[in-house]
Scaffold this motif. Structure first.
Motif, mmCIF file in Angstrom:
data_model
loop_
_atom_site.group_PDB
_atom_site.id
_atom_site.type_symbol
_atom_site.label_atom_id
_atom_site.label_comp_id
_atom_site.label_asym_id
_atom_site.label_seq_id
_atom_site.Cartn_x
_atom_site.Cartn_y
_atom_site.Cartn_z
ATOM 1 N N ARG A 163 3.207 5.763 -13.183
ATOM 2 C CA ARG A 163 2.058 4.858 -13.233
ATOM 3 C C ARG A 163 2.523 3.432 -13.005
ATOM 4 O O ARG A 163 3.420 2.950 -13.680
ATOM 5 C CB ARG A 163 1.383 4.922 -14.601
ATOM 6 C CG ARG A 163 0.717 6.239 -14.882
ATOM 7 C CD ARG A 163 0.348 6.376 -16.352
ATOM 8 N NE ARG A 163 -0.118 7.724 -16.603
ATOM 9 C CZ ARG A 163 -1.355 8.140 -16.313
ATOM 10 N NH1 ARG A 163 -2.245 7.294 -15.828
ATOM 11 N NH2 ARG A 163 -1.698 9.392 -16.524
ATOM 12 N N ASP B 286 -7.017 0.696 -13.836
ATOM 13 C CA ASP B 286 -6.159 -0.395 -13.376
ATOM 14 C C ASP B 286 -4.737 0.087 -13.095
ATOM 15 O O ASP B 286 -3.786 -0.668 -13.172
ATOM 16 C CB ASP B 286 -6.161 -1.544 -14.397
ATOM 17 C CG ASP B 286 -5.729 -1.080 -15.784
ATOM 18 O OD1 ASP B 286 -5.442 0.137 -15.940
ATOM 19 O OD2 ASP B 286 -5.664 -1.920 -16.688
ATOM 20 N N GLN B 287 -4.618 1.384 -12.792
ATOM 21 C CA GLN B 287 -3.293 1.925 -12.489
ATOM 22 C C GLN B 287 -3.272 2.703 -11.185
ATOM 23 O O GLN B 287 -4.278 3.302 -10.796
ATOM 24 C CB GLN B 287 -2.840 2.864 -13.610
ATOM 25 C CG GLN B 287 -2.534 2.135 -14.912
ATOM 26 C CD GLN B 287 -2.075 3.089 -15.984
ATOM 27 O OE1 GLN B 287 -2.542 4.226 -16.060
ATOM 28 N NE2 GLN B 287 -1.167 2.632 -16.822
ATOM 29 N N VAL B 288 -2.103 2.683 -10.534
ATOM 30 C CA VAL B 288 -1.871 3.576 -9.407
ATOM 31 C C VAL B 288 -1.013 4.714 -9.955
ATOM 32 O O VAL B 288 -0.010 4.475 -10.618
ATOM 33 C CB VAL B 288 -1.133 2.866 -8.258
ATOM 34 C CG1 VAL B 288 -0.756 3.864 -7.166
ATOM 35 C CG2 VAL B 288 -1.986 1.742 -7.690
ATOM 36 N N ASP C 196 0.874 -1.169 0.000
ATOM 37 C CA ASP C 196 0.000 0.000 0.000
ATOM 38 C C ASP C 196 0.913 1.222 0.000
ATOM 39 O O ASP C 196 1.696 1.429 0.928
ATOM 40 C CB ASP C 196 -0.895 -0.021 1.249
ATOM 41 C CG ASP C 196 -1.845 1.162 1.276
ATOM 42 O OD1 ASP C 196 -1.768 2.021 0.367
ATOM 43 O OD2 ASP C 196 -2.664 1.231 2.214
ATOM 44 N N ARG D 275 -5.801 6.201 -7.511
ATOM 45 C CA ARG D 275 -5.992 5.087 -8.414
ATOM 46 C C ARG D 275 -6.780 5.559 -9.622
ATOM 47 O O ARG D 275 -7.721 6.337 -9.484
ATOM 48 C CB ARG D 275 -6.748 3.971 -7.701
ATOM 49 C CG ARG D 275 -6.839 2.746 -8.567
ATOM 50 C CD ARG D 275 -7.548 1.629 -7.870
ATOM 51 N NE ARG D 275 -8.097 0.753 -8.901
ATOM 52 C CZ ARG D 275 -9.048 -0.113 -8.702
ATOM 53 N NH1 ARG D 275 -9.581 -0.245 -7.507
ATOM 54 N NH2 ARG D 275 -9.472 -0.864 -9.692
ATOM 55 N N GLU D 276 -6.356 5.115 -10.810
ATOM 56 C CA GLU D 276 -7.061 5.502 -12.029
ATOM 57 C C GLU D 276 -7.243 4.231 -12.854
ATOM 58 O O GLU D 276 -6.304 3.764 -13.487
ATOM 59 C CB GLU D 276 -6.207 6.524 -12.787
ATOM 60 C CG GLU D 276 -6.947 7.306 -13.842
ATOM 61 C CD GLU D 276 -6.039 8.370 -14.446
ATOM 62 O OE1 GLU D 276 -6.121 9.538 -14.025
ATOM 63 O OE2 GLU D 276 -5.221 8.031 -15.319
ATOM 64 N N TRP E 60 -2.082 -1.388 -11.063
ATOM 65 C CA TRP E 60 -2.746 -1.551 -9.774
ATOM 66 C C TRP E 60 -2.866 -3.038 -9.483
ATOM 67 O O TRP E 60 -3.072 -3.843 -10.401
ATOM 68 C CB TRP E 60 -4.133 -0.914 -9.820
ATOM 69 C CG TRP E 60 -4.909 -1.114 -8.548
ATOM 70 C CD1 TRP E 60 -4.739 -0.446 -7.369
ATOM 71 C CD2 TRP E 60 -5.978 -2.041 -8.325
ATOM 72 N NE1 TRP E 60 -5.631 -0.902 -6.428
ATOM 73 C CE2 TRP E 60 -6.398 -1.890 -6.995
ATOM 74 C CE3 TRP E 60 -6.610 -3.000 -9.135
ATOM 75 C CZ2 TRP E 60 -7.426 -2.644 -6.434
ATOM 76 C CZ3 TRP E 60 -7.630 -3.752 -8.581
ATOM 77 C CH2 TRP E 60 -8.038 -3.571 -7.252
ATOM 78 N N GLY F 47 -8.262 6.569 -2.747
ATOM 79 C CA GLY F 47 -8.398 5.221 -3.299
ATOM 80 C C GLY F 47 -7.405 4.258 -2.675
ATOM 81 O O GLY F 47 -6.524 4.659 -1.919
ATOM 82 N N THR F 48 -7.562 2.973 -2.989
ATOM 83 C CA THR F 48 -6.604 1.989 -2.482
ATOM 84 C C THR F 48 -5.460 1.898 -3.479
ATOM 85 O O THR F 48 -5.621 1.374 -4.579
ATOM 86 C CB THR F 48 -7.242 0.602 -2.339
ATOM 87 O OG1 THR F 48 -8.037 0.353 -3.502
ATOM 88 C CG2 THR F 48 -8.083 0.497 -1.090
ATOM 89 N N CYS F 49 -4.323 2.436 -3.070
ATOM 90 C CA CYS F 49 -3.184 2.516 -3.982
ATOM 91 C C CYS F 49 -2.206 1.381 -3.701
ATOM 92 O O CYS F 49 -1.146 1.586 -3.123
ATOM 93 C CB CYS F 49 -2.528 3.879 -3.871
ATOM 94 S SG CYS F 49 -3.665 5.190 -4.342
#
Ligand code: ADP
Length: 263
Positions: A253, A181-183, A111, A178-179, A256, A140-142
């Protein structure tokens, strides 16, 4: 060069195709070999500069008769700073060699938020001292597949640069979110930014826009190269740009990865 042998087989049959493959492999080996040589030569040069300064300062102390305490103290302080510089360079070089060797630590689901908070606690002291306003936001969950140290290093290097290369009184904003499927991590500042012609090169080893300024700020010229290699090893990307309103923005990027489970 070391890999200058070429296979000249005309035609389009299998042997000719193999020969072409051989040639393109040779070219790639030569390119890698050239890059490696340049790296070793650049690194030696970077190490030589502080070493030369240390020798000069030592000689001055030894050759000055009845040197007064204050002057001696100043020289020794300078020697200490050059030694610190040497250790920063060697640490960065070791980090890069480790990244080159492909021997990676086993990644886990990390995390990034607590790591971000830790770097921000440390950097806010540095920023405060300079009169720079450092703020951050996260949402978000990063979570991603990496190691804590890698994420720490990336956030630290980018934030440190933003504080280092902007005048006192600037603002530095770090965002983690989070964006899809990416952190995503962005580090933005409102300094002078990076000249457009230098943008494509700043991730290269030892590349600096302003060498004197980088040195004065304690830079090694390796920070962004370490960031890029570390991010890419974990399937991510990093890019630099200038903000329309002025200042630089760095965007990292990572893929995720759902948290909770073990890897
Ligand atoms: P250094 O050790 O010199 O800081 P880096 O690899 O970290 O090396 O950065 C390479 C160069 O990119 C720096 O020397 C500086 O010229 C430029 N740079 C990096 N970050 C910024 C920034 N936020 N604003 C302006 N220039 C920057």
């Amino acid at each position: 060069g070391a890999y200058s042998h070429r296979a000249e087989v005309p035609g389009r049959d299998e042997i000719a195709q193999l020969a072409q493959e051989f040639n393109s492999l040779t070219d790639r080996l030569q390119t890698t070999e050239n890059a490696r040589r340049r790296f070793v030569s650049d690194a030696s040069h970077e190490l030589k500069t502080p070493l030369a300064a240390i020798r000069l300062l030592t000689d001055s102390i030894l050759q000055t008769e009845n040197i007064d305490r204050e002057t001696a103290r100043e020289f020794v302080t300078d020697i200490g700073q050059e030694a610190e510089r040497l250790s920063r360079i060697t640490e960065d070089l070791l980090r890069l060699t480790r990244l080159d060797s492909n021997v990676l630590e086993r990644p886990v689901v990390v995390d990034a938020l607590p790591v971000l908070e830790q770097v921000m606690r440390m950097m806010s002291l540095v920023a405060q001292e300079k009169g720079t306003e450092l703020t951050y936001r996260a949402e978000g969950t990063c979570t991603m597949l990496a190691t804590r140290d890698e994420i720490h290093q990336i956030i630290y290097n980018l934030t440190d640069n933003a504080v280092k290369y902007t005048p006192p009184g600037s603002t530095v904003q770090v965002s983690l979110f989070r964006e899809g499927d990416q952190v995503v991590l962005t580090v933005e500042d409102n300094g002078a930014g990076i000249p457009e012609e230098d943008l494509p090169r700043i991730f290269e080893r030892f590349y600096r826009v302003d060498k004197a300024r980088s040195r004065a700020a304690g830079g090694t010229g390796l920070g962004l190269a370490i960031v890029r290699d570390t991010v890419e090893k974990r399937g991510g990307t990093v890019e630099a740009a200038n903000r329309p309103g002025g200042g630089a923005v760095f965007t990292v990027r990572w893929p995720w990865r759902e948290g909770g489970g073990q890897t």
